[in-house]
Scaffold this motif. Sequence first.
Motif, PDB file in Angstrom:
ATOM      1  N   ARG A   1       0.852  -1.198   0.000  1.00 34.08           N
ATOM      2  CA  ARG A   1       0.000   0.000   0.000  1.00 34.08           C
ATOM      3  C   ARG A   1       0.881   1.239   0.000  1.00 34.08           C
ATOM      4  N   CYS A   2       0.554   2.172  -0.892  1.00 36.39           N
ATOM      5  CA  CYS A   2       1.350   3.395  -1.022  1.00 36.39           C
ATOM      6  C   CYS A   2       0.476   4.631  -0.872  1.00 36.39           C
ATOM      7  N   CYS A   3       1.098   5.699  -0.453  1.00 34.18           N
ATOM      8  CA  CYS A   3       0.437   6.990  -0.328  1.00 34.18           C
ATOM      9  C   CYS A   3      -0.016   7.470  -1.702  1.00 34.18           C
ATOM     10  N   SER A   4      -1.235   7.936  -1.800  1.00 36.56           N
ATOM     11  CA  SER A   4      -1.750   8.429  -3.081  1.00 36.56           C
ATOM     12  C   SER A   4      -1.101   9.758  -3.465  1.00 36.56           C
ATOM     13  N   ASN A   5      -0.523  10.426  -2.488  1.00 36.39           N
ATOM     14  CA  ASN A   5       0.103  11.725  -2.721  1.00 36.39           C
ATOM     15  C   ASN A   5       1.567  11.601  -3.144  1.00 36.39           C
ATOM     16  N   CYS A   6       2.378  10.891  -2.339  1.00 43.68           N
ATOM     17  CA  CYS A   6       3.825  10.841  -2.583  1.00 43.68           C
ATOM     18  C   CYS A   6       4.338   9.463  -2.983  1.00 43.68           C
TER      19      CYS A   6
ATOM     20  N   VAL B   1       2.233   2.979   6.597  1.00 39.67           N
ATOM     21  CA  VAL B   1       2.546   2.299   7.847  1.00 39.67           C
ATOM     22  C   VAL B   1       1.245   2.045   8.590  1.00 39.67           C
ATOM     23  N   TYR B   2       1.098   0.831   9.109  1.00 37.14           N
ATOM     24  CA  TYR B   2      -0.063   0.499   9.927  1.00 37.14           C
ATOM     25  C   TYR B   2       0.284   0.794  11.379  1.00 37.14           C
ATOM     26  N   TYR B   3      -0.538   1.613  12.030  1.00 35.18           N
ATOM     27  CA  TYR B   3      -0.333   2.038  13.419  1.00 35.18           C
ATOM     28  C   TYR B   3      -1.324   1.252  14.270  1.00 35.18           C
ATOM     29  N   GLU B   4      -0.828   0.227  14.933  1.00 34.30           N
ATOM     30  CA  GLU B   4      -1.687  -0.703  15.664  1.00 34.30           C
ATOM     31  C   GLU B   4      -2.515  -0.038  16.759  1.00 34.30           C
ATOM     32  N   ASP B   5      -1.947   0.918  17.487  1.00 34.71           N
ATOM     33  CA  ASP B   5      -2.675   1.568  18.586  1.00 34.71           C
ATOM     34  C   ASP B   5      -3.963   2.245  18.126  1.00 34.71           C
ATOM     35  N   PHE B   6      -4.011   2.647  16.855  1.00 34.06           N
ATOM     36  CA  PHE B   6      -5.185   3.364  16.343  1.00 34.06           C
ATOM     37  C   PHE B   6      -5.891   2.610  15.215  1.00 34.06           C
ATOM     38  N   ASP B   7      -5.440   1.382  14.914  1.00 33.86           N
ATOM     39  CA  ASP B   7      -6.034   0.542  13.874  1.00 33.86           C
ATOM     40  C   ASP B   7      -6.227   1.332  12.580  1.00 33.86           C
ATOM     41  N   ALA B   8      -5.153   2.006  12.144  1.00 32.37           N
ATOM     42  CA  ALA B   8      -5.249   2.862  10.961  1.00 32.37           C
ATOM     43  C   ALA B   8      -3.903   2.948  10.246  1.00 32.37           C
ATOM     44  N   TYR B   9      -3.983   3.257   8.967  1.00 34.28           N
ATOM     45  CA  TYR B   9      -2.786   3.456   8.147  1.00 34.28           C
ATOM     46  C   TYR B   9      -2.482   4.938   8.014  1.00 34.28           C
ATOM     47  N   PHE B  10      -1.183   5.237   7.864  1.00 30.71           N
ATOM     48  CA  PHE B  10      -0.774   6.617   7.631  1.00 30.71           C
ATOM     49  C   PHE B  10       0.464   6.652   6.752  1.00 30.71           C
ATOM     50  N   CYS B  11       0.705   7.814   6.178  1.00 28.65           N
ATOM     51  CA  CYS B  11       1.908   8.042   5.393  1.00 28.65           C
ATOM     52  C   CYS B  11       2.917   8.758   6.288  1.00 28.65           C
TER      53      CYS B  11
ATOM     54  N   LYS C   1       5.782  10.011   5.450  1.00 30.38           N
ATOM     55  CA  LYS C   1       6.412  11.138   4.754  1.00 30.38           C
ATOM     56  C   LYS C   1       5.502  12.374   4.765  1.00 30.38           C
ATOM     57  N   CYS C   2       4.219  12.183   4.473  1.00 29.78           N
ATOM     58  CA  CYS C   2       3.255  13.294   4.463  1.00 29.78           C
ATOM     59  C   CYS C   2       2.699  13.579   5.857  1.00 29.78           C
ATOM     60  N   ASN C   3       2.841  12.612   6.768  1.00 32.15           N
ATOM     61  CA  ASN C   3       2.319  12.708   8.131  1.00 32.15           C
ATOM     62  C   ASN C   3       0.810  12.959   8.158  1.00 32.15           C
ATOM     63  N   TYR C   4       0.085  12.095   7.450  1.00 31.37           N
ATOM     64  CA  TYR C   4      -1.380  12.179   7.502  1.00 31.37           C
ATOM     65  C   TYR C   4      -1.983  10.782   7.510  1.00 31.37           C
ATOM     66  N   TRP C   5      -3.154  10.688   8.123  1.00 32.28           N
ATOM     67  CA  TRP C   5      -3.909   9.442   8.158  1.00 32.28           C
ATOM     68  C   TRP C   5      -4.532   9.221   6.793  1.00 32.28           C
ATOM     69  N   THR C   6      -4.598   7.984   6.342  1.00 30.90           N
ATOM     70  CA  THR C   6      -5.202   7.712   5.034  1.00 30.90           C
ATOM     71  C   THR C   6      -6.700   7.477   5.112  1.00 30.90           C
ATOM     72  N   GLU C   7      -7.222   7.439   6.327  1.00 34.19           N
ATOM     73  CA  GLU C   7      -8.665   7.237   6.497  1.00 34.19           C
ATOM     74  C   GLU C   7      -9.187   8.162   7.602  1.00 34.19           C
ATOM     75  N   SER C   8     -10.433   8.495   7.497  1.00 34.81           N
ATOM     76  CA  SER C   8     -11.063   9.359   8.496  1.00 34.81           C
ATOM     77  C   SER C   8     -11.392   8.568   9.754  1.00 34.81           C
TER      78      SER C   8
ATOM     79  N   LYS D   1      -2.358  14.285  13.900  1.00 29.89           N
ATOM     80  CA  LYS D   1      -1.275  13.837  13.028  1.00 29.89           C
ATOM     81  C   LYS D   1      -0.657  12.569  13.616  1.00 29.89           C
ATOM     82  N   PRO D   2      -0.257  11.617  12.774  1.00 27.59           N
ATOM     83  CA  PRO D   2       0.322  10.377  13.284  1.00 27.59           C
ATOM     84  C   PRO D   2       1.680  10.565  13.994  1.00 27.59           C
ATOM     85  N   LEU D   3       2.520  11.423  13.441  1.00 28.72           N
ATOM     86  CA  LEU D   3       3.853  11.619  14.000  1.00 28.72           C
ATOM     87  C   LEU D   3       3.953  12.955  14.730  1.00 28.72           C
TER      88      LEU D   3
END
Length: 75
Positions: free
Chosen positions: A25-30, A35-45, A47-54, A70-72
């Motif tokens: 899975r790749c960022c649609s932007n860059c 990266v899958y962040y287990e604590d929040f059950d969500a993916y993020f980029c 490099k862009c430091n944004y969640w890929t899902e709401s 922001k994830p990071l």
Amino acid sequence: MKIEEKDDKVIIDDFEIDGHIDEERCCSNCKFNLVYYEDFDAYFCPKCNYWTESKCSDPDCNYCPKRPEKPLPNK
């Protein structure tokens, strides 16, 4: 940015999370791997430091209410 995966942990610079780098899975932007962040059950980029899902709208969700904007930190 230095990013590595060790023993079900992802280390981004000096920030460590439970999760994994998704090689498929790749960022649609860059186009960076997500990266899958287990604590929040969500993916993020990382490099862009944004969640890929709401966040979901479930008031009983164990993940979304605690998820930061922001994830990071400090990026």
